[in-house]
Design a protein around this motif. Sequence first.
Motif, short mmCIF file in Angstrom:
data_model
loop_
_atom_site.label_atom_id
_atom_site.label_comp_id
_atom_site.label_asym_id
_atom_site.label_seq_id
_atom_site.Cartn_x
_atom_site.Cartn_y
_atom_site.Cartn_z
N UNK A 1 40.10 47.80 38.86
CA UNK A 1 41.02 47.86 37.73
C UNK A 1 40.51 47.09 36.52
N UNK A 2 39.76 46.02 36.74
CA UNK A 2 39.21 45.26 35.61
C UNK A 2 38.22 46.09 34.81
N UNK A 3 37.46 46.96 35.48
CA UNK A 3 36.46 47.79 34.79
C UNK A 3 37.10 48.69 33.74
N UNK A 4 38.29 49.22 34.03
CA UNK A 4 38.88 50.22 33.14
C UNK A 4 39.85 49.63 32.13
N UNK A 5 40.51 48.51 32.45
CA UNK A 5 41.50 47.93 31.52
C UNK A 5 40.86 47.14 30.40
N UNK A 6 39.61 46.79 30.55
CA UNK A 6 38.94 45.92 29.58
C UNK A 6 38.88 46.52 28.18
N UNK A 7 39.03 47.85 28.08
CA UNK A 7 38.90 48.52 26.79
C UNK A 7 40.24 48.99 26.23
N UNK A 8 41.36 48.51 26.81
CA UNK A 8 42.67 48.97 26.37
C UNK A 8 43.26 48.08 25.27
N UNK A 9 43.94 48.71 24.32
CA UNK A 9 44.58 47.98 23.23
C UNK A 9 45.77 47.19 23.75
N UNK A 10 45.99 46.01 23.18
CA UNK A 10 47.08 45.09 23.55
C UNK A 10 46.92 44.51 24.95
N UNK B 1 35.58 34.58 40.92
CA UNK B 1 35.44 36.01 40.71
C UNK B 1 36.71 36.72 40.32
N UNK B 2 37.82 35.99 40.14
CA UNK B 2 39.09 36.63 39.79
C UNK B 2 39.08 37.11 38.34
N UNK B 3 39.76 38.22 38.10
CA UNK B 3 40.00 38.70 36.74
C UNK B 3 41.48 39.03 36.63
N UNK C 1 47.82 39.35 39.46
CA UNK C 1 46.99 39.90 40.51
C UNK C 1 45.52 39.89 40.07
N UNK C 2 44.63 39.65 41.03
CA UNK C 2 43.20 39.74 40.77
C UNK C 2 42.83 41.22 40.66
N UNK C 3 42.45 41.65 39.45
CA UNK C 3 42.19 43.07 39.20
C UNK C 3 40.96 43.57 39.94
N UNK C 4 40.03 42.68 40.27
CA UNK C 4 38.82 43.11 40.97
C UNK C 4 39.11 43.49 42.41
N UNK C 5 40.31 43.19 42.91
CA UNK C 5 40.68 43.53 44.28
C UNK C 5 41.36 44.89 44.38
#
Length: 705
Positions: free
Chosen positions: A66-75, A85-87, A118-122
């Motif tokens: 989930x961290x891979x895809x949300x990193x480019x979202x507005x707001x 390693x948590x994001x 929540x840790x998005x990398x999980x």
Amino acid sequence: MRIAAFIYFSLIFGSLYAQKDSVNINELDEVLLFGNEQTINSINKELFSVNTISAQQINQVGANNLADILNQQLNISITPNAADGRSTVSMFGLSGDYVKILVDNVPLVSDNGYGNNIDLTQINLEDIARIEIAEGAMGVLYGDNAVAGVINIITKKSSASKWNIRASVQEETVGEEYNFEDEGRHIQNLNIAHNISDHWYASANFSRNDFNGFKNNYFGRDYFGMSGNSVANDGRRGYEWNPKLQHTLNGMLKFAKNDFNFFYKFNYYNETLDIYNHAINTRIQDGEYDITANDEQFVSNRFRHEAQAFGNLNQVHYNLSLSYQTQVRDYETYVYDLRRQQKRSTTSKMTNQESDLWFSKGTFENLLSKSANFNLTAGYEITYQQGYDAVASGAYSDNIAEQDLGNYDVFSQLSFTKNNWSIYPGVRYNHNSNYDGKLIWSTSANYKPAKDLKLQAVVGSAYKTPTFTNLYYYFVDANHDVRGNPDLKPEDGISYLISAEKTSVLNNEFRLQNNLKFFHFDIQDKIDLAVVGDNSQMEYLNISEYKILGVSTENNFSYKNFQTNIGLSYTGISQSLETELSNPDDYLFSLNATAALRYYWPKAETRFSLLLKYNGELQQYFRDNDTNEFVKGTQEDYSLMDASINKYFFKKRFEVTLGARNLFNVVRVNNSAITATSGHEAPSTSLLFGYGRSYFLKLLYNLNI
């Protein structure tokens, strides 16, 4: 990677001449065998402002978690932590404690509680149909702590074929570090789906993600420095980002007949995190150096069982869910022999965190089916969490205690529709086991003056109860004294979100969609860590008023096979602390921007993607520890850019994705917003935000029988 790129482009141009039959521009939607797949577990777009990320968009950029895809979202911003390693996610400037993360409308348990932070990398994305991001006050339908919004992950529940088998491998550099053995990121996935009969469907998915860490200026597990004939403890052993190995296993069985649907899902998640000490221990024994290090290993195991039943009964739409989740984290410290490259001695493994979560929710819609203008939705939600965190709650004391926390809620939402107006007032009665009952309210209103124009407003409670960590955290040793506070009271306030959306379509080829949003959050009694007593003890307290004011716009343009999205957000944050000193409470604003460019080349069955995000300068007030005055610290701006090429071969049976992340090579960001000094300026330092420019290659084979 240059060789891989050469092979990839050779295949692209070779396929132009080898293929004779053309392919439809748009990828075919899944065949919906069981009811309307697009509405199962979905967030109501009439009630809230919802953005959707499709499975195709996820796959096109090689996103694995989930961290891979949300990193480019507005707001939305992602905060990584190199040590563990948590994001975690923040939305509208509010941390992950205010953003609820759901899988098929069920909150996910983690080592920080459930649903929030929540840790998005999980969260693996290999079996995902789409991701929905809803913004605004959502407490009535989704409970306390859904203040900034909800991220709902919808899993796949159907297949177009009798059998569908998908197997993929993904190789990724970590910065400039990569080899097949102990550097880079190595991902494998296998998914099998089967339509057993007209009424039964089953699927299983397995994924392995091996992140081998990021050394950067360090030299790995087996390094020790030498200075002449002596061992030098230069602090260069280990990793900047610690290695982490993840395994995910999912299974689902679904039954559907007439107006009745039922599915059971099972999920198992395993994670091993290794932390290698930068310092080493040396002594001379039998005429030679004995070189060791004190290392740590965390092993997390999570089991998730979920059953849902949904359908129609006498024109009433119902959805009933029941979930049980348990997570256990084991901890081990050991002595590592650097000369022999093996463990020498170890402590016995201990369980330092355990959490059990029971969750049930029932929603009943269309209760006033005979009314032309009115409708009613009602439901209940029960959450019960039990567990402890020994690292936080007594590993350095004799006070390890198991705690529990429960929420028992009922809610209702009324809808009134007349001509171009729709109004949705709603209330929820929240009963928390630690607090008295609380009435949460919200109202959504839509006005459509024209077919292509929609005005929407969402106003409601910004109610948040203290988390498990806020209440029961306890970390006390020779260097730390951080404690939870069971006497905390809930946060409360109000949030506003107003949006206008305009859609223009010309000749079925040109499409333009503009969205403008205004938002404001006013949170009272916000919970923060504060220093108490004379020994630098820190404790969670209700000490601040937190306000957010902002405006954002998103503009989507598509013409034939070309799509672009440009977004801008201007957000201000004001925080007033309840202290003995007056402190600044003016708004500190930050500008953020996103841009996405996508192009589909139908003749080559190839998609191109370019994603850009600008994170503007952040400012924040901090107290000067020497002068006891408030000063302003600044985190500098930075930009992220990702690019990818996605190509089909052999009638879409074989798929290749080649891409790059973090093309601007961001690793650290200068930040003076940490602590302040007597010079009325905070010292310049840097925060670790990434592991630099990396490249990936994903190969996927898709077999439909």
